[in-house]
Design a protein around this motif. Sequence first.
Motif, PDB file in Angstrom:
ATOM      1  N   GLN A 106      -3.289   2.501   3.976  1.00 44.82           N
ATOM      2  CA  GLN A 106      -4.886   2.882   3.414  1.00 44.82           C
ATOM      3  C   GLN A 106      -5.722   2.255   4.424  1.00 44.82           C
ATOM      4  OE1 GLN A 106      -5.133   1.477  -0.563  1.00 44.82           O
ATOM      5  NE2 GLN A 106      -7.328   1.993  -0.526  1.00 44.82           N
ATOM      6  N   GLU A 107      -5.627   1.006   5.083  1.00 40.98           N
ATOM      7  CA  GLU A 107      -6.480   0.291   5.938  1.00 40.98           C
ATOM      8  C   GLU A 107      -6.463   1.309   7.183  1.00 40.98           C
ATOM      9  OE1 GLU A 107      -5.507  -3.472   8.581  1.00 40.98           O
ATOM     10  OE2 GLU A 107      -6.022  -3.999   6.621  1.00 40.98           O
ATOM     11  N   GLN A 150       0.776  -1.335  -0.106  1.00 43.91           N
ATOM     12  CA  GLN A 150       0.021   0.182   0.120  1.00 43.91           C
ATOM     13  C   GLN A 150       0.861   1.263  -0.018  1.00 43.91           C
ATOM     14  OE1 GLN A 150      -2.702  -0.057   3.118  1.00 43.91           O
ATOM     15  NE2 GLN A 150      -3.589  -2.308   2.671  1.00 43.91           N
ATOM     16  N   TYR A 167       2.596  -1.043  11.710  1.00 40.01           N
ATOM     17  CA  TYR A 167       1.176  -1.170  11.236  1.00 40.01           C
ATOM     18  C   TYR A 167       0.876   0.108  10.374  1.00 40.01           C
ATOM     19  CZ  TYR A 167      -3.986  -1.315  10.913  1.00 40.01           C
ATOM     20  OH  TYR A 167      -5.146  -1.082  10.429  1.00 40.01           O
ATOM     21  N   LEU A 185       3.024  -0.465   6.770  1.00 38.13           N
ATOM     22  CA  LEU A 185       2.553  -1.354   6.169  1.00 38.13           C
ATOM     23  C   LEU A 185       0.977  -1.478   5.455  1.00 38.13           C
ATOM     24  CD1 LEU A 185       4.355  -4.332   7.889  1.00 38.13           C
ATOM     25  CD2 LEU A 185       5.001  -3.362   5.587  1.00 38.13           C
ATOM     26  N   HIS A 186       0.398  -0.731   6.292  1.00 40.08           N
ATOM     27  CA  HIS A 186      -1.201  -0.903   6.043  1.00 40.08           C
ATOM     28  C   HIS A 186      -1.708   0.726   6.071  1.00 40.08           C
ATOM     29  CE1 HIS A 186      -0.738  -4.994   6.315  1.00 40.08           C
ATOM     30  NE2 HIS A 186      -0.342  -4.885   7.669  1.00 40.08           N
ATOM     31  N   SER A 189      -7.381  -0.630  14.613  1.00 40.52           N
ATOM     32  CA  SER A 189      -5.940  -0.646  14.270  1.00 40.52           C
ATOM     33  C   SER A 189      -5.088  -1.072  15.343  1.00 40.52           C
ATOM     34  CB  SER A 189      -5.626   1.055  13.939  1.00 40.52           C
ATOM     35  OG  SER A 189      -6.243   1.500  12.934  1.00 40.52           O
ATOM     36  N   ARG A 220      -5.213  -5.045  15.475  1.00 44.39           N
ATOM     37  CA  ARG A 220      -4.498  -5.373  14.630  1.00 44.39           C
ATOM     38  C   ARG A 220      -2.944  -5.314  14.619  1.00 44.39           C
ATOM     39  NH1 ARG A 220      -8.724  -3.161   9.766  1.00 44.39           N
ATOM     40  NH2 ARG A 220     -10.285  -4.476  10.351  1.00 44.39           N
TER      41      ARG A 220
END
Length: 288
Positions: free
Chosen positions: A35-36, A2, A29, A32-33, A46, A49
């Motif tokens: 957009q999420e 992403q 996090y 690496l993520h 968040s 995860r």
Amino acid sequence: MQKISSKVKAEITAIYDTLRGAERKAADYVLLHPQEAALHSIITESAGRAGCSEATFVRLAQKLGYNGYAQLKQMLLPAEAAFEPETLLPYGDIGRGEDSQAVLCSVFHAAARALDDTLDLLDRKVYEESLSYITRAGKILSAGAGDAYTAAYSAYLKFSRIGLRAVCPADFDVQIMEASGMKRGDVLLLISHSGSTRTLCQVAETAKAKKARIITVTNYPLSPLAKLSDCVIRTAAFTKNPCNETVAKRIPELCIIEALYISILQGREEKYAKMLAAANEELRKNKF
């Protein structure tokens, strides 16, 4: 993978080594993520995860200079997703036997990226405050170690040329000697990519004891030098060169010095421009 805002990526990279275990999980996090994290998760999701607490995400956001996680989320995604070919990644990705075109592209694109990211990250209020300290200083001591000295010496040349009282000794003992003679209102200008050079920290401690203002140009805002400074002008040059000495680190520093110099010349006081004109007139005598 992403896409993340280059500004946020630079901010996280600059403080990553100072983060504790849980804070690193939050940073990983986000990296690496993005957009999420930005579009699909509330802070509770968040945190779950990432394997850390909600408070950890808040602390991370505050260390990055944001009011809270909500503000960080707003900045996570780039304005537009630009395609970045692997061949344009910095020096560490050039293997043996690469042709000259690949080397040229890597060097130039690394420098261009460092300039763009630095301009995006630069705090204008800190820049203006630094400018004010420099123009009012009785003496300016600029210092750097290794190839950072070339950037410090550039500051000395430019400031001297317009009539500011500046010095830039290369020898550590002389740097300490000059710092020990500083007074309140004088300026110590330090150039250090890492912000962790022991000798420069000693010079900064000596100048601080004399009530001098300390301005540091560095890539790492939580570094030892940054903590000793009144003003921290941040660069954002992150390269993969194993020798850790790349021109991409120095070009943003030189541009910051150039900008300070031009800002002084463009200011209201005409004496600086007159001093420059007089210096240039003398320098012409050394030209054919």
